[in-house]
Design a protein around this motif. Structure first.
Motif: not given
Length: 489
Positions: A182-194
């Motif tokens: 889930p930490l990988g999901i968190l990073v993706t949810n923050v990083l990719l929309p940016a």
């Protein structure tokens, strides 16, 4: 006695192992030890789990923009997540067998190379020499390769904890490696929309390379850093015992009603999380919430979950209250999921949406590593990868059902609501298969009714019968008695 080989002495005694299904065997006098190298292996498993999650969920927080870039529809975007669930069914059984037969190292190498090569292949879908009508196919092949890697790493935490960590660190080690997903999901949810926040064709290729970086790094770390499946000396009494063979363990587990209640409960919770993660952008953007806000909500869900998992892992390591933590966590998570369902139907409710999904994550993720450890406890001496792995497979199977049913239940967004939608529906004349905003009220109601039924069954019928802890206590009591007799003589 001083430790050797860089290890820390935990218990010094002769080990005599007796189980119901194996003849007794007595090893030569030796020590239970822990080795510092276990933390490096924990880091490798954590990064591999994180990287695989980033590959899995890459397109969920930017679903609308993905439809534009690849000229596909929203169902095809969801297929990119769905293949992970589908692949886990046949490869889940394979991963359990490989972990229990060939060991932790073989499983991690398989996961690292499938994940690394698959992630790299996805980048080829953005190259100019790939025809436009073939780009999605190339992307999907890479996604499928990474999907096949998932069971090999997701089943590893309980095996790592059992073989490398002492009894008072197992739940924490399981929590750290499991929560990397889930930490990988968190990073993706923050990083990719940016990174991908417009119709610039260079943004999605950049995002794919950002995701590929950790996949290639951990592929090298696994290949050259993980050199053994087992430590030279086991860290606990149970780690020194042989696990049952895969088929024999599965037959014994099939008769364990308590395990199948936990299997259904855990699977329903994982399915709800998978659906929320896959559909979060599609649930929120029709109500006027941006991709950035959807990414923040996904990040809050994971951040709350990590906090909850840390607290529950430490608490269970000290108290061994697996059953109580699982029941309280699941029931409370369902309450906050209902709250999210209600407030997400309305516009301008950012604070309530963020709070409800954060609390859902905090209690929902608290039960993830604890359930995996509890599965090992109540099925001992069944091999760790078999009991905990089938829990994950259950979650993936139920996730497939939930995602497919949810997409059938999703309704067209009323014309009166279309003007409030923040979903990207095209970039000039760029897309003929534009993203279609939908009303997700009915799918969310279905998911929560499903989860509530699982909660009621689990809370009423699940019982904690901690066979591994009892076996360890019996072994240690025998050693104390033997030492007392030796001293008296």
């Amino acid at each position: 006695m001083a430790p050797t080989g860089g290890g820390q002495t935990v218990v010094v005694n002769e080990r005599s192992v007796v189980t119901n299904d194996f003849s007794s065997s007595s090893s030569t006098p030796s020590e239970y030890r822990t080795y510092k190298w276990r933390w490096f292996i924990l880091i490798v498993v954590s990064i591999l789990n994180l990287s695989n999650a980033m590959v899995w969920i890459t397109f969920s927080p930017i679903a609308d923009l993905t439809t534009v870039y690849y000229n596909i529809n929203s169902f095809q975007v969801n297929i990119l997540s769905l293949v992970f669930l589908i692949a886990s069914i046949p490869f889940g059984l394979t991963a359990s067998w490989i972990l229990d037969t060939f060991g932790l190292r073989a499983s991690l190498l398989t996961a690292a190379w499938l994940n690394g090569v698959g992630s790299l292949l996805r980048n080829f879908s953005t190259f100019n020499f790939v025809p436009d009508d073939s780009r999605f196919a190339v992307l999907l092949v890479g996604q499928i390769m990474a999907a096949c890697a998932q069971p090999f790493v997701m089943f590893a935490p309980t095996k790592l904890a059992a073989l490398w960590f002492p009894e008072n660190q197992r739940a924490t080690a399981n929590m750290l490696t499991s929560m990397a997903n889930p930490l990988g999901i968190l990073v993706t949810n923050v990083l990719l929309p940016a990174i991908v926040n417009g119709c610039n064709k260079k943004e999605i290729p950049i995002a794919l390379w950002v995701v590929t970086g950790p996949a290639l790094m951990v592929m090298l770390m696994t290949t050259f850093g993980v050199c053994s499946s087992l430590p030279p000396t086991p860290p606990s009494a149970s780690a020194d015992e042989a696990s049952q063979p895969f088929i024999q363990g599965f037959k014994k587990m099939a008769k364990n009603k308590n395990y199948w209640i936990l299997n259904f409960l855990f699977g329903a919770g994982l399915a709800i999380f998978t659906a929320f993660t896959s559909f979060l952008d599609q649930i929120l953007c029709p109500r006027g919430y941006s991709n950035d806000f959807s990414g923040i909500c996904g990040a809050l869900m994971i951040a709350g979950g990590l906090f909850g998992a840390i607290i529950s892992g430490i608490y269970v390591d000290k108290t061994k209250r697996f059953e109580e933590v699982v029941k309280v966590s699941y029931g409370t998570a369902i309450v906050f999921a209902v709250g999210f369902m209600e407030v997400s139907r309305f516009r301008d409710q950012e604070a309530l949406i963020a709070a409800s999904i954060c609390l859902f994550g905090m209690f929902g993720f608290a039960l993830y590593p604890i359930s995996l450890e509890m599965a090992v406890e109540i099925t001992y001496p069944v091999a760790e990868a078999t009991s905990s792995g089938l829990l994950v497979v259950s979650g993936q199977v139920q996730g497939i059902i939930m995602i497919l049913v949810a997409q059938v239940l999703a309704q067209p967004l009323p014309a009166t609501e279309m003007s409030y939608s923040r979903c990207v529906v095209g970039c000039g004349a760029a897309s003929t298969n534009s993203f279609t905003p939908q009303d997700w009220t009915d799918p969310i109601i279905f998911m929560l009714c499903y989860g509530t039924v699982a909660a009621v069954i689990g809370i009423i019928f699940l019982r904690g019968d901690y066979k591994r802890l009892k076996a360890e206590q019996k072994i240690m009591a025998g050693k104390i008695l033997q030492n007392s007799v030796s001293v008296s003589e």
